[in-house]
Structure formats: structure tokens, C-alpha cells
Motif scaffolding. Structure first.
Motif, PDB file in Angstrom:
ATOM      1  N   TYR A  44       0.817  -1.210   0.000  1.00 25.47           N
ATOM      2  CA  TYR A  44       0.000   0.000   0.000  1.00 25.47           C
ATOM      3  C   TYR A  44       0.852   1.263   0.000  1.00 25.47           C
ATOM      4  CZ  TYR A  44      -4.697  -1.926   0.331  1.00 25.47           C
ATOM      5  OH  TYR A  44      -5.888  -2.551   0.041  1.00 25.47           O
ATOM      6  N   ASN A  45       1.980   1.250   0.681  1.00 21.08           N
ATOM      7  CA  ASN A  45       2.855   2.415   0.636  1.00 21.08           C
ATOM      8  C   ASN A  45       3.417   2.621  -0.761  1.00 21.08           C
ATOM      9  OD1 ASN A  45       3.007   3.653   3.331  1.00 21.08           O
ATOM     10  ND2 ASN A  45       3.808   1.684   3.989  1.00 21.08           N
ATOM     11  N   ALA A  46       3.850   1.540  -1.402  1.00 18.98           N
ATOM     12  CA  ALA A  46       4.352   1.650  -2.770  1.00 18.98           C
ATOM     13  C   ALA A  46       3.254   2.090  -3.723  1.00 18.98           C
ATOM     14  CB  ALA A  46       4.942   0.316  -3.218  1.00 18.98           C
ATOM     15  N   LEU A  47       2.038   1.596  -3.519  1.00 16.00           N
ATOM     16  CA  LEU A  47       0.912   2.005  -4.360  1.00 16.00           C
ATOM     17  C   LEU A  47       0.576   3.473  -4.157  1.00 16.00           C
ATOM     18  CD1 LEU A  47      -1.173   0.891  -6.384  1.00 16.00           C
ATOM     19  CD2 LEU A  47      -2.678   0.463  -4.440  1.00 16.00           C
ATOM     20  N   LEU A  48       0.632   3.933  -2.919  1.00 16.77           N
ATOM     21  CA  LEU A  48       0.363   5.348  -2.626  1.00 16.77           C
ATOM     22  C   LEU A  48       1.379   6.243  -3.327  1.00 16.77           C
ATOM     23  CD1 LEU A  48      -0.565   6.655   0.914  1.00 16.77           C
ATOM     24  CD2 LEU A  48       0.868   8.005  -0.590  1.00 16.77           C
ATOM     25  N   VAL A  49       2.649   5.869  -3.269  1.00 14.57           N
ATOM     26  CA  VAL A  49       3.689   6.662  -3.934  1.00 14.57           C
ATOM     27  C   VAL A  49       3.516   6.621  -5.441  1.00 14.57           C
ATOM     28  CG1 VAL A  49       6.171   6.869  -4.300  1.00 14.57           C
ATOM     29  CG2 VAL A  49       5.295   6.343  -2.029  1.00 14.57           C
ATOM     30  N   LEU A  50       3.233   5.459  -5.994  1.00 18.81           N
ATOM     31  CA  LEU A  50       3.106   5.309  -7.440  1.00 18.81           C
ATOM     32  C   LEU A  50       1.941   6.118  -7.987  1.00 18.81           C
ATOM     33  CD1 LEU A  50       4.060   3.872 -10.027  1.00 18.81           C
ATOM     34  CD2 LEU A  50       2.510   1.994  -9.448  1.00 18.81           C
ATOM     35  N   PHE A  66       1.619  12.697   2.619  1.00 22.51           N
ATOM     36  CA  PHE A  66       1.370  11.258   2.704  1.00 22.51           C
ATOM     37  C   PHE A  66       2.348  10.467   1.837  1.00 22.51           C
ATOM     38  CE2 PHE A  66      -2.679  12.431   4.618  1.00 22.51           C
ATOM     39  CZ  PHE A  66      -2.834  11.430   5.548  1.00 22.51           C
ATOM     40  N   VAL A  67       2.773  11.037   0.728  1.00 27.45           N
ATOM     41  CA  VAL A  67       3.835  10.391  -0.053  1.00 27.45           C
ATOM     42  C   VAL A  67       5.124  10.342   0.760  1.00 27.45           C
ATOM     43  CG1 VAL A  67       5.312  10.647  -2.082  1.00 27.45           C
ATOM     44  CG2 VAL A  67       2.847  10.937  -2.294  1.00 27.45           C
ATOM     45  N   ASN A  68       5.415  11.426   1.461  1.00 28.60           N
ATOM     46  CA  ASN A  68       6.608  11.456   2.312  1.00 28.60           C
ATOM     47  C   ASN A  68       6.524  10.387   3.408  1.00 28.60           C
ATOM     48  OD1 ASN A  68       9.086  12.887   2.542  1.00 28.60           O
ATOM     49  ND2 ASN A  68       8.378  13.800   4.437  1.00 28.60           N
ATOM     50  N   SER A 230     -13.152  15.390   3.531  1.00 28.19           N
ATOM     51  CA  SER A 230     -12.558  14.121   3.958  1.00 28.19           C
ATOM     52  C   SER A 230     -11.106  14.294   4.391  1.00 28.19           C
ATOM     53  CB  SER A 230     -12.624  13.100   2.816  1.00 28.19           C
ATOM     54  OG  SER A 230     -11.846  13.542   1.709  1.00 28.19           O
ATOM     55  N   ALA A 231     -10.446  15.372   3.904  1.00 33.24           N
ATOM     56  CA  ALA A 231      -9.057  15.606   4.307  1.00 33.24           C
ATOM     57  C   ALA A 231      -8.958  15.920   5.795  1.00 33.24           C
ATOM     58  CB  ALA A 231      -8.455  16.748   3.490  1.00 33.24           C
ATOM     59  N   HIS A 232      -9.977  16.567   6.352  1.00 34.24           N
ATOM     60  CA  HIS A 232      -9.958  16.874   7.782  1.00 34.24           C
ATOM     61  C   HIS A 232     -10.136  15.604   8.618  1.00 34.24           C
ATOM     62  CE1 HIS A 232      -9.960  21.121   6.854  1.00 34.24           C
ATOM     63  NE2 HIS A 232     -11.018  20.956   6.079  1.00 34.24           N
ATOM     64  N   ARG A 233     -11.027  14.715   8.187  1.00 35.18           N
ATOM     65  CA  ARG A 233     -11.174  13.435   8.885  1.00 35.18           C
ATOM     66  C   ARG A 233      -9.907  12.604   8.769  1.00 35.18           C
ATOM     67  NH1 ARG A 233     -16.130  13.765   6.096  1.00 35.18           N
ATOM     68  NH2 ARG A 233     -15.397  12.211   4.591  1.00 35.18           N
ATOM     69  N   LEU A 234      -9.293  12.636   7.595  1.00 41.52           N
ATOM     70  CA  LEU A 234      -8.044  11.919   7.403  1.00 41.52           C
ATOM     71  C   LEU A 234      -6.943  12.493   8.283  1.00 41.52           C
ATOM     72  CD1 LEU A 234      -6.473   9.760   5.828  1.00 41.52           C
ATOM     73  CD2 LEU A 234      -6.061  11.476   4.046  1.00 41.52           C
ATOM     74  N   PRO A 293      -1.231   4.073   5.340  1.00 43.08           N
ATOM     75  CA  PRO A 293      -1.724   3.986   3.951  1.00 43.08           C
ATOM     76  C   PRO A 293      -3.128   3.410   3.847  1.00 43.08           C
ATOM     77  CG  PRO A 293      -0.034   2.338   4.361  1.00 43.08           C
ATOM     78  CD  PRO A 293      -0.011   3.258   5.537  1.00 43.08           C
ATOM     79  N   LEU A 294      -3.507   2.548   4.792  1.00 37.78           N
ATOM     80  CA  LEU A 294      -4.887   2.045   4.771  1.00 37.78           C
ATOM     81  C   LEU A 294      -5.880   3.157   5.088  1.00 37.78           C
ATOM     82  CD1 LEU A 294      -4.452  -1.419   6.534  1.00 37.78           C
ATOM     83  CD2 LEU A 294      -4.759  -0.963   4.106  1.00 37.78           C
ATOM     84  N   LEU A 295      -5.536   4.024   6.046  1.00 38.77           N
ATOM     85  CA  LEU A 295      -6.386   5.179   6.327  1.00 38.77           C
ATOM     86  C   LEU A 295      -6.505   6.077   5.104  1.00 38.77           C
ATOM     87  CD1 LEU A 295      -5.159   6.162   9.919  1.00 38.77           C
ATOM     88  CD2 LEU A 295      -7.295   5.031   9.320  1.00 38.77           C
ATOM     89  N   TYR A 296      -5.392   6.314   4.445  1.00 39.19           N
ATOM     90  CA  TYR A 296      -5.404   7.158   3.248  1.00 39.19           C
ATOM     91  C   TYR A 296      -6.242   6.524   2.151  1.00 39.19           C
ATOM     92  CZ  TYR A 296      -3.566   9.937  -0.630  1.00 39.19           C
ATOM     93  OH  TYR A 296      -3.437  10.754  -1.728  1.00 39.19           O
TER      94      TYR A 296
END
Length: 333
Positions: A44-50, A66-68, A230-234, A293-296
Motif C-alpha cells: 500500500y505504501n508503494a501504491l500510494l507513492v506510485l 502522505f507520499v513522504n 474528507s481531508a480533515h477526517r483523514l 496507507p490504509l487510512l489514506y
């Protein structure tokens, strides 16, 4: 994997079954994390970055942070088996390595931990700036990229203390300046202060400021440039998750540092409790790399759409998709 060896000779016979149950539960949780959490975190981290790097034009300020954190999460997930099964555990280790490798792995984990906590704190501060001053460019994605570069540089400089203590442990006989720097407790105290207390206070301050203006409804709330709700909840979920999972780890470091500075011998029952707490807190800390990454993935509204576009682009390959097909998919969306 974890034994009650440190408690032998100090604890009563009635404490041994309870100790064995706790260590058995910890072993099961650690193995489950290594079998499930590490692959999920890496994927999931690799998928988030990609997804974000393939759609850099659509990245917002939170996406950059979140990419960082995802890059730091990849490093933590890769180092998790070494720390959970290596010689730093309280039980038997599946492998061993030299002190140089140990310090290198320690520095990498400290750098990733610092990047994660400071990215979370800066994300909360920038979200407040974006909420209070929606038309400013202070919290733009362009500026955030440069901020993340400074975060990695600052984390490397902060972790330099671990290298300094390691060097002094070898040259203390030839350099009198290192006579007071032969204990790792000082490095742990620095990590507790800089790695957790400072970013936690910054994130708490930002959440307090956000809570004051959270319910304020202004005409600026209808601007297209404002962050999605949704960014505030995140944000709240990420801050609570990161600092909640890392808090036991830094509390354990703080407890070990206080016992060492007060001159109390760490043996017997205190040693067993401390080692058990250290292993459990390390497991919780490393689990943060797969939770974020699951939360994101499940809270962000924009990520599923960008992920579908990336999959569609990869499915088309070198042959561009027809305009009619793209238009039909946009209407369906």
C-alpha cells in the motif's frame, strides 16, 4: 520467540504462567504482523507513492505529506523483520550482525520515525493554515515538496547523535571529549525530546487551533481550492494513529533513560518488564507503517479515482485509449 528468562530467579512461581501467556500473545501478534502487516505495508505504501507520482498535477498539499510518510513507511516495513527477529529482541534471535550494521539499521529506523512524526505534525499545521488562509500559497503542494526535503535532512542530522555515540565508544581511550558520551541513554533522551515531544506538541497545538474554526461557516468554504472535507477526517485519524502508536516506544526509551540516569540497576523483574514493554512498543511502532496507507486509501475521496485512472492507463499500455471510451468512463464516474 520471547522468553521469560529475565524473570527467572526473581519472580515467583505464580508469575511464570502469566508471563508465558503474555509472551506467547506477543509472539503470535509479531508473527501475524510479519506475515500480514509487512506485505500490506509495503504494497500500500508503494501504491500510494506510485499513484501520486504518476499524477503529480493532481497532488494537493496533504498528498505530498502522505507520499513522504509512505516512503518512510516502506523503509520501516523493510526493517521490521530485522528489528523484531534480530539481536535487539529480548528473546532468542534468528540471526545476528556486527555492531556497524546494527548502528546503520538503528539510524535508518530513527530517520524514518522522525520523518513520519514530523510529516504528521507539519500536515496538521499546514491544514490549519489552509483553513484559516484558504487563498494563500503557504500551504501549496509546491512549497510542501521543499518542506519534505528539509524534513529528511533534519532527520538525518538528528540521527547523527547515534553515530556520534558509536564513534565515541571506540575512540574514548584516545579522546577525552568522549568520556561523557559512552552511554546510549543520552541518545535515547534526544530522540524522545526531538522525535516525539516536539512534533506531538506541534500537532496538538494545530488540532486545538483547528477545533476553534472547525464549525465556522464562511463563504470561503465554497471555494473550489479548499481542501475536501474528507481531508480533515483523514488528518485527525492520521494524527491520532501515528502519535498513539509511537507513544509507547518513546515512553519505553524515556523509562530506560530515567532508570539509567538515577543509577538504579536494571535487572531482575524491572528488566523483564522493560524488555517486554520494549518489544511490544516496537511492534506497535512498526505497525504504523501499514495503518497509515490504509487510512489514506479508505478515507481520501480522490485516491480511488486516481487509482482507477492509473490502472486504466496501465491497461491501455502503449496504445492510447479511444476518446469515446474515456468520455464514457468520465460520464459513468
Amino acid at each position: 520467540m520471547w522468553s521469560c528468562g529475565p524473570l527467572n530467579g526473581t519472580a515467583g512461581a505464580e508469575d511464570q504462567p502469566l508471563c508465558q501467556q503474555f509472551h506467547l500473545a506477543l509472539s503470535v501478534l509479531s508473527l501475524l504482523y510479519l506475515l500480514l502487516g509487512v506485505p500490506v505495508g509495503l504494497a500500500y505504501n508503494a501504491l500510494l507513492v506510485l499513484v501520486n507520482l504518476c499524477d503529480q498535477g493532481g497532488m494537493t498539499m496533504p498528498d505530498v505529506y502522505f507520499v513522504n510518510m509512505a516512503v518512510a513507511g516502506v523503509v520501516l516495513s523493510a526493517l521490521a523483520p530485522v528489528h523484531l527477529l534480530g539481536p535487539t529482541t529480548s528473546g532468542w534471535a534468528l540471526w545476528g550482525f556486527s555492531s556497524e550494521a546494527h548502528v546503520t539499521l538503528l539510524v535508518l529506523s530513527n530517520v524514518s520515525a522522525l520523518v513520519t512524526t514530523y510529516s504528521t505534525a507539519l500536515l496538521s499545521l499546514d491544514c490549519y493554515i489552509e483553513r484559516a488562509l484558504p487563498r494563500t500559497h503557504m500551504s501549496s503542494a509546491y512549497n510542501t515538496r521543499h518542506v519534505c526535503g528539509f524534513v529528511w535532512g533534519g532527520a538525518l542530522l538528528t540521527s547523527f547523535s547515534s553515530l556520534l555515540f558509536y564513534i565515541c565508544s571506540h575512540v574514548a581511550a584516545r579522546a577525552t571529549e568522549c568520556s561523557q558520551m559512552q552511554h546510549t541513554e543520552a541518545a535515547d533522551a534526544i530522540m524522545v525530546l526531538i522525535g516525539y515531544v516536539v512534533p506531538a506538541l506541534a500537532a496538538l497545538y494545530a488540532l486545538v487551533l483547528l477545533s476553534r474554526i472547525w464549525k465556522e461557516d464562511t463563504p470561503l468554504d465554497r471555494d473550489a481550492g479548499r481542501l475536501d472535507p474528507s481531508a480533515h477526517r483523514l488528518l485527525v485519524a492520521t494524527v491520532c494513529t501515528q502519535f498513539g502508536l509511537w507513544m509507547p516506544h518513546y515512553l519505553t526509551l524515556l523509562g530506560h533513560t530515567l532508570l539509567a540516569f538515577r543509577g538504579r540497576p536494571v535487572d531482575g523483574r524491572p528488566l523483564g518488564v522493560l524488555l517486554f514493554s520494549k518489544d511490544l512498543s516496537r511492534l506497535l511502532a512498526f505497525s504504523s507503517s501499514c495503518v497509515t496507507p490504509l487510512l489514506y486509501r479508505y478515507i481520501s475521496r480522490t485516491f480511488p479515482g486516481r487509482l482507477r485512472r492509473l490502472v486504466k492507463k496501465m491497461h491501455c499500455g502503449r496504445q492510447s485509449c479511444s476518446p469515446d471510451q474515456a468520455g464514457v468512463q468520465q460520464v459513468m464516474a
